[in-house]
Design a protein around this motif. Structure first.
Motif, short mmCIF file in Angstrom:
data_model
loop_
_atom_site.label_atom_id
_atom_site.label_comp_id
_atom_site.label_asym_id
_atom_site.label_seq_id
_atom_site.Cartn_x
_atom_site.Cartn_y
_atom_site.Cartn_z
N VAL A 137 -2.76 -10.70 2.65
CA VAL A 137 -1.37 -11.16 2.66
C VAL A 137 -0.47 -10.11 3.30
CG1 VAL A 137 0.59 -11.81 1.20
CG2 VAL A 137 -1.70 -12.66 0.66
N ARG A 138 -0.73 -8.86 2.99
CA ARG A 138 0.06 -7.76 3.57
C ARG A 138 0.00 -7.82 5.10
NH1 ARG A 138 -1.07 -1.42 1.96
NH2 ARG A 138 0.81 -0.50 2.90
N ARG A 139 -1.19 -8.07 5.63
CA ARG A 139 -1.34 -8.16 7.09
C ARG A 139 -0.64 -9.40 7.64
NH1 ARG A 139 -4.64 -4.71 9.63
NH2 ARG A 139 -5.94 -3.35 8.37
N GLU A 140 -0.73 -10.50 6.91
CA GLU A 140 -0.08 -11.74 7.38
C GLU A 140 1.43 -11.58 7.44
OE1 GLU A 140 -1.41 -14.65 4.59
OE2 GLU A 140 -3.51 -14.56 5.25
N LEU A 177 3.34 -8.46 7.18
CA LEU A 177 3.86 -7.28 7.87
C LEU A 177 3.27 -7.08 9.26
CD1 LEU A 177 3.97 -4.66 4.96
CD2 LEU A 177 5.77 -6.21 5.75
N GLY A 178 2.13 -7.71 9.52
CA GLY A 178 1.49 -7.57 10.83
C GLY A 178 0.44 -6.49 10.83
N ASP A 179 -0.59 -6.67 11.66
CA ASP A 179 -1.70 -5.72 11.72
C ASP A 179 -1.24 -4.34 12.18
OD1 ASP A 179 -3.62 -7.50 10.84
OD2 ASP A 179 -4.06 -8.24 12.85
N THR A 180 -0.31 -4.29 13.13
CA THR A 180 0.12 -3.00 13.69
C THR A 180 0.69 -2.10 12.60
OG1 THR A 180 0.60 -4.02 15.81
CG2 THR A 180 1.58 -1.86 15.39
N HIS A 181 1.59 -2.66 11.79
CA HIS A 181 2.20 -1.87 10.72
C HIS A 181 1.15 -1.43 9.70
CE1 HIS A 181 4.96 -0.56 7.59
NE2 HIS A 181 4.18 -1.23 6.75
N VAL A 182 0.31 -2.37 9.26
CA VAL A 182 -0.67 -2.05 8.22
C VAL A 182 -1.69 -1.04 8.74
CG1 VAL A 182 -2.44 -2.98 6.69
CG2 VAL A 182 -0.32 -4.27 7.06
N GLN A 186 -2.44 2.53 7.09
CA GLN A 186 -3.80 2.92 6.69
C GLN A 186 -4.22 4.22 7.36
OE1 GLN A 186 -4.13 0.94 3.98
NE2 GLN A 186 -6.24 0.46 4.51
N ALA A 187 -3.82 4.38 8.64
CA ALA A 187 -4.19 5.60 9.37
C ALA A 187 -3.52 6.83 8.76
CB ALA A 187 -3.81 5.46 10.85
N PHE A 230 -1.83 5.13 -4.40
CA PHE A 230 -0.57 4.40 -4.25
C PHE A 230 -0.75 3.22 -3.30
CE2 PHE A 230 3.47 3.78 -1.93
CZ PHE A 230 4.23 3.30 -3.00
N GLN A 231 -1.46 3.43 -2.20
CA GLN A 231 -1.70 2.34 -1.25
C GLN A 231 -2.50 1.21 -1.92
OE1 GLN A 231 -0.59 1.80 1.89
NE2 GLN A 231 0.72 3.60 1.66
N ASP A 232 -3.48 1.58 -2.74
CA ASP A 232 -4.27 0.58 -3.46
C ASP A 232 -3.38 -0.18 -4.44
OD1 ASP A 232 -6.95 -0.54 -4.39
OD2 ASP A 232 -6.19 0.31 -6.25
N PHE A 233 -2.47 0.54 -5.11
CA PHE A 233 -1.53 -0.09 -6.05
C PHE A 233 -0.66 -1.11 -5.33
CE2 PHE A 233 2.93 0.10 -7.50
CZ PHE A 233 2.80 -0.47 -8.75
N ILE A 234 -0.14 -0.74 -4.15
CA ILE A 234 0.71 -1.64 -3.38
C ILE A 234 -0.07 -2.90 -3.00
CG2 ILE A 234 1.91 -1.96 -1.17
CD1 ILE A 234 3.44 -0.30 -3.18
N SER A 235 -1.30 -2.72 -2.50
CA SER A 235 -2.11 -3.88 -2.08
C SER A 235 -2.44 -4.77 -3.26
CB SER A 235 -3.39 -3.42 -1.39
OG SER A 235 -3.10 -2.83 -0.15
#
Length: 372
Positions: free
Chosen positions: A259-262, A264-269, A273-274, A283-288
């Motif tokens: 859903v995050r990719r849908e 916000l878009g792949d570029t942002h995600v 991630q990088a 924290f990133q896992d919590f957000i997802s």
């Protein structure tokens, strides 16, 4: 006039995601004693009792009952507790109730775990014969043989056998009627909930082949076989069942990332991630898992509506970098530039003109980039 509800036991915080646990025929919610307390750390766990078992009234069902009738009682219980959408896990007959709910009430079932169960339970004849036996002679003989049906040789749980002995014969026989009439094989491909099948490798009642049949038919289903487990796997191999359920119930992180990719878009995600480090990984896992896997996937509000709310909240707190990202997300979620402008105009009234002024500048830059 209020109708009696299934007896139940609730554990865990009321604010946590709800998880309903269904029992096997002849058992009580004690079947989950070595699993439910652990699951209640992260979920609002509700264990329900079959009619005539535990504290549930025998008169809740009668002769000729169906699994659909039991599912209706479960939904009535959920409604009484204010639970709209829930994760569900059930053993044997409890698993059949879960399958019925996932097919006939998909809007209520967030995820499904079917444990030592079947889509057809070997046809109607054995259950018709068992119902007749129980109506004629009671439950003493069946309870005496329960350990051989439920567990591998040398293992037993006396409390569950006693529950079998104490069950109401009429309600037990009605549950047999429900199993006799149950066959959902042709409806399995309709199930859309994330589905886990758990089989006991030594289960004589619903052998692993029955769970494989369901796994093969339900889109995207996963299957776990537990060596050394017979029919009542949560009682005999609680740690293995707990491990499988935790992984399954935590699947929100995977869905959340989708859903995050849908939105916000792949570029942002990909960029986020990088930049992830060992320090920020949790924290990133919590957000997802939480923001995207639970909140943004809740069907109560559309994504358009969520974008409007998010834009307003970000303006109110002055988070303009995040605002730029969510202006792009709002476009992806179907909002027009005019609608985004109307949302920001609304913020001028309730968040203040200076905040709205900065928001309009940010949004104008993003929309201009989109046009360019």
């Amino acid at each position: 006039m209020t109708h009696p509800l299934l007896d139940h036991r609730a554990e865990g915080p009321t604010s946590a995601p709800p998880l309903l646990l269904g029992p096997s025929l002849g058992t009580s919610s004690a079947l989950w004693d070595r699993v439910a307390p652990e699951l209640s750390v992260t979920h609002r766990v509700v264990r329900w009792e079959l009619p005539g078992h535990g504290g549930s009234a025998a008169g809740l069902i009668g002769a000729g009952a169906t699994v659909g009738d039991l599912a209706g009682l479960v939904l009535a219980l959920a409604d009484s507790l204010g639970i709209e959408r829930f994760a569900y896990a059930g053993v044997s007959l409890g698993g059949a109730v879960g399958l019925h709910l996932a097919v006939h009430h998909p809007e209520r079932v967030d995820s499904l775990a079917v444990i030592c169960a079947s889509a057809h339970f070997n046809g109607s004849k054995p259950w018709e014969e068992r119902a007749a036996l129980v109506r004629r002679e009671g439950l003493a003989e069946l309870a005496e043989n329960a350990p051989a049906r439920w567990f591998t040789s040398g293992f037993t749980v006396p409390e569950l056998v006693q529950d079998h002995r104490d069950a109401d014969p009429g309600a037990y026989a009605a549950c047999c009627d429900a199993l006799a009439a149950f066959d959902l094989r042709d409806r399995l491909p309709e199930i859309s909930a994330r589905t886990l099948l758990i089989a006991g490798r030594q289960d004589p009642a619903t052998p692993p082949a029955h769970l494989r049949e369901i796994a093969d038919a339900v889109p995207g289903a996963a299957l776990v076989e537990i060596p050394g487990a017979s029919h009542l796997a949560p009682a005999q191999c609680p740690q293995a069942v707990l491990t499988a359920l935790r992984a399954h119930l935590g699947g929100g992180a995977k869905r959340g990332m989708e859903v995050r990719r849908e939105v916000l878009g792949d570029t942002h995600v990909d960029r986020a991630q990088a930049r992830q480090t060992a320090f920020t990984a949790r924290f990133q896992d919590f957000i997802s898992r939480y923001a995207w896997g639970e909140i943004w996937t809740d069907p109560t509000l559309s994504r358009r509506e969520r974008s409007m709310i998010t834009l307003t909240a970000l303006v109110a707190h002055g988070h303009y970098d995040e605002l730029a990202m969510h202006v792009r997300a709002a476009r992806r979620n179907g909002l027009t530039p005019e609608e985004i402008g109307a949302v920001l105009l609304q913020t001028a009234v309730y968040c203040g003109v200076p905040a709205a002024n900065s928001a309009f500048a940010t949004a104008q830059r993003v929309l201009a980039e989109e046009e360019g």
